[in-house]
Design a protein around this motif. Structure first.
Motif, mmCIF file in Angstrom:
data_model
loop_
_atom_site.group_PDB
_atom_site.id
_atom_site.type_symbol
_atom_site.label_atom_id
_atom_site.label_comp_id
_atom_site.label_asym_id
_atom_site.label_seq_id
_atom_site.Cartn_x
_atom_site.Cartn_y
_atom_site.Cartn_z
ATOM 1 N N GLN A 145 0.842 -1.193 0.000
ATOM 2 C CA GLN A 145 0.000 0.000 0.000
ATOM 3 C C GLN A 145 0.876 1.241 0.000
ATOM 4 O OE1 GLN A 145 -1.997 -1.059 3.678
ATOM 5 N NE2 GLN A 145 -3.913 -1.309 2.556
ATOM 6 N N ILE A 146 0.489 2.214 -0.805
ATOM 7 C CA ILE A 146 1.148 3.510 -0.822
ATOM 8 C C ILE A 146 0.080 4.542 -0.506
ATOM 9 C CG2 ILE A 146 2.400 5.192 -2.201
ATOM 10 C CD1 ILE A 146 3.517 2.821 -3.818
ATOM 11 N N ILE A 147 0.251 5.233 0.627
ATOM 12 C CA ILE A 147 -0.743 6.201 1.085
ATOM 13 C C ILE A 147 -0.139 7.595 0.954
ATOM 14 C CG2 ILE A 147 -2.134 6.958 3.052
ATOM 15 C CD1 ILE A 147 -0.939 3.594 3.490
ATOM 16 N N PRO A 148 -0.726 8.471 0.146
ATOM 17 C CA PRO A 148 -0.210 9.839 0.039
ATOM 18 C C PRO A 148 -0.413 10.582 1.356
ATOM 19 C CG PRO A 148 -1.752 9.345 -1.747
ATOM 20 C CD PRO A 148 -1.832 8.224 -0.769
ATOM 21 N N MET A 149 0.599 11.320 1.788
ATOM 22 C CA MET A 149 0.498 12.079 3.039
ATOM 23 C C MET A 149 -0.604 13.135 2.965
ATOM 24 S SD MET A 149 2.374 11.051 5.437
ATOM 25 C CE MET A 149 3.708 9.917 5.670
ATOM 26 N N ALA A 150 -0.912 13.600 1.753
ATOM 27 C CA ALA A 150 -1.971 14.597 1.594
ATOM 28 C C ALA A 150 -3.337 14.028 1.962
ATOM 29 C CB ALA A 150 -1.991 15.106 0.156
ATOM 30 N N LYS A 151 -3.502 12.715 1.956
ATOM 31 C CA LYS A 151 -4.776 12.070 2.281
ATOM 32 C C LYS A 151 -4.907 11.693 3.747
ATOM 33 C CE LYS A 151 -6.074 12.105 -2.003
ATOM 34 N NZ LYS A 151 -7.064 13.068 -2.433
ATOM 35 N N GLN A 186 -5.643 11.926 7.472
ATOM 36 C CA GLN A 186 -6.502 12.781 8.284
ATOM 37 C C GLN A 186 -6.215 12.653 9.768
ATOM 38 O OE1 GLN A 186 -10.448 11.636 7.027
ATOM 39 N NE2 GLN A 186 -10.530 13.385 5.633
ATOM 40 N N SER A 187 -5.762 11.489 10.205
ATOM 41 C CA SER A 187 -5.454 11.294 11.616
ATOM 42 C C SER A 187 -4.369 10.240 11.766
ATOM 43 C CB SER A 187 -6.700 10.865 12.389
ATOM 44 O OG SER A 187 -7.120 9.585 11.970
ATOM 45 N N VAL A 188 -3.675 10.342 12.868
ATOM 46 C CA VAL A 188 -2.673 9.330 13.200
ATOM 47 C C VAL A 188 -2.712 9.126 14.711
ATOM 48 C CG1 VAL A 188 -0.796 11.026 13.272
ATOM 49 C CG2 VAL A 188 -0.261 8.629 12.955
ATOM 50 N N THR A 229 -7.346 7.668 6.861
ATOM 51 C CA THR A 229 -7.587 8.458 5.661
ATOM 52 C C THR A 229 -9.099 8.572 5.504
ATOM 53 O OG1 THR A 229 -7.544 6.523 4.219
ATOM 54 C CG2 THR A 229 -5.453 7.672 4.551
ATOM 55 N N MET A 230 -9.536 9.247 4.454
ATOM 56 C CA MET A 230 -10.965 9.455 4.249
ATOM 57 C C MET A 230 -11.721 8.130 4.168
ATOM 58 S SD MET A 230 -13.235 11.839 3.677
ATOM 59 C CE MET A 230 -13.649 12.994 2.426
ATOM 60 N N GLY A 231 -11.180 7.151 3.487
ATOM 61 C CA GLY A 231 -11.917 5.921 3.249
ATOM 62 C C GLY A 231 -11.527 4.736 4.101
ATOM 63 N N SER A 232 -10.377 4.802 4.785
ATOM 64 C CA SER A 232 -9.946 3.611 5.505
ATOM 65 C C SER A 232 -8.960 3.963 6.613
ATOM 66 C CB SER A 232 -9.314 2.613 4.538
ATOM 67 O OG SER A 232 -8.170 3.196 3.937
ATOM 68 N N SER A 233 -8.519 2.921 7.306
ATOM 69 C CA SER A 233 -7.523 3.062 8.354
ATOM 70 C C SER A 233 -6.423 2.039 8.093
ATOM 71 C CB SER A 233 -8.161 2.817 9.713
ATOM 72 O OG SER A 233 -7.198 2.928 10.723
ATOM 73 N N HIS A 234 -5.196 2.429 8.309
ATOM 74 C CA HIS A 234 -4.040 1.558 8.075
ATOM 75 C C HIS A 234 -3.261 1.458 9.375
ATOM 76 C CE1 HIS A 234 -4.929 2.125 3.807
ATOM 77 N NE2 HIS A 234 -5.069 3.407 4.104
ATOM 78 N N THR A 235 -2.867 0.241 9.744
ATOM 79 C CA THR A 235 -2.214 0.027 11.030
ATOM 80 C C THR A 235 -0.841 -0.598 10.844
ATOM 81 O OG1 THR A 235 -4.348 -0.269 12.111
ATOM 82 C CG2 THR A 235 -2.422 -1.086 13.279
ATOM 83 N N ILE A 236 0.125 -0.058 11.571
ATOM 84 C CA ILE A 236 1.460 -0.655 11.661
ATOM 85 C C ILE A 236 1.540 -1.251 13.062
ATOM 86 C CG2 ILE A 236 3.939 -0.263 11.562
ATOM 87 C CD1 ILE A 236 3.301 2.299 9.931
ATOM 88 N N PRO A 237 1.546 -2.583 13.176
ATOM 89 C CA PRO A 237 1.508 -3.204 14.509
ATOM 90 C C PRO A 237 2.889 -3.316 15.150
ATOM 91 C CG PRO A 237 1.429 -4.886 12.822
ATOM 92 C CD PRO A 237 1.449 -3.557 12.106
ATOM 93 N N ALA A 238 2.914 -3.314 16.485
ATOM 94 C CA ALA A 238 4.074 -3.729 17.283
ATOM 95 C C ALA A 238 5.366 -2.978 16.992
ATOM 96 C CB ALA A 238 4.283 -5.235 17.136
ATOM 97 N N LEU A 239 5.358 -1.677 17.274
ATOM 98 C CA LEU A 239 6.581 -0.880 17.177
ATOM 99 C C LEU A 239 7.053 -0.518 18.581
ATOM 100 C CD1 LEU A 239 5.594 1.616 14.336
ATOM 101 C CD2 LEU A 239 7.060 -0.391 14.145
ATOM 102 N N PRO A 240 8.386 -0.440 18.784
ATOM 103 C CA PRO A 240 8.869 0.028 20.089
ATOM 104 C C PRO A 240 8.345 1.431 20.384
ATOM 105 C CG PRO A 240 10.661 -0.906 18.794
ATOM 106 C CD PRO A 240 9.470 -0.829 17.898
ATOM 107 N N GLU A 241 8.212 1.760 21.657
ATOM 108 C CA GLU A 241 7.583 3.012 22.064
ATOM 109 C C GLU A 241 8.218 4.231 21.406
ATOM 110 O OE1 GLU A 241 6.383 5.474 26.119
ATOM 111 O OE2 GLU A 241 7.580 3.639 26.275
#
Length: 165
Positions: A102-108, A110-112, A132-144
């Motif tokens: 997946q490639i998500i443009p930073m311009a899209k 909306q929240s992090v 983003t407007m249409g979906s949510s993308h998750t990066i699991p299990a990162l160090p704090e």
């Protein structure tokens, strides 16, 4: 405009494997306990023969699935999970059997947000969700430290792109 790398290079925490295994043990353990209770009820009440055979078949399939979920899947999932973020794009690449890039443009963006459940808290990890407007993308299990830095970095990149428009 920045060049999009063919493959993201950032990795998840190696503790992700342990977390996914513990989670799989809990969920599959509950399912196997329910099946064991049904098998006990079958032997106590003498249900029809086909119900017993069906329960044993479901139990055998469940045990095989539990082996996959606990021992094989977490290692494969970790081995094939990559992410990266720059001023223009966020990239997520994962999947051993079904590959997703997946490639998500930073311009899209909306929240992090950063999320931390009980298992992640025990290992000092966070997951980062990008909405983003249409979906949510998750990066699991990162160090704090990595998760908080990535969250702030993505928020800054998204804000910069919003101001430029």
């Amino acid at each position: 405009m920045q060049y999009i790398q063919s493959t993201p290079e950032q990795r998840l925490s190696p503790d992700a494997i342990t977390i996914w295994r513990i989670s799989a043990i809990i969920s599959n353990g509950i399912g196997l306990i329910v099946l064991a209770a049904l098998l006990i009820l079958d032997s106590v009440f003498g249900w029809r023969a086909w119900i017993g055979w069906l329960l044993w078949g479901v139990t055998a399939i469940s045990v095989l699935y539990a082996v996959w979920e606990v021992f094989i899947r977490p290692s494969l999932f970790y081995k094939h999970w990559y992410y990266d973020a720059n001023e223009e794009f966020m990239q997520l690449k994962h999947g051993a059997l079904k590959k997703v890039h997946q490639i998500i443009p930073m311009a899209k963006v909306q929240s992090v947000t950063t999320n931390q459940g009980p298992l992640l808290r025990k290992y000092g990890l966070y997951s980062v969700s990008v909405g983003t407007m249409g979906s949510s993308h998750t990066i699991p299990a990162l160090p704090e430290e990595v998760a908080l830095e990535l969250r702030n970095q993505i928020a800054a990149y998204a804000r910069i792109n919003e101001v430029d428009e």
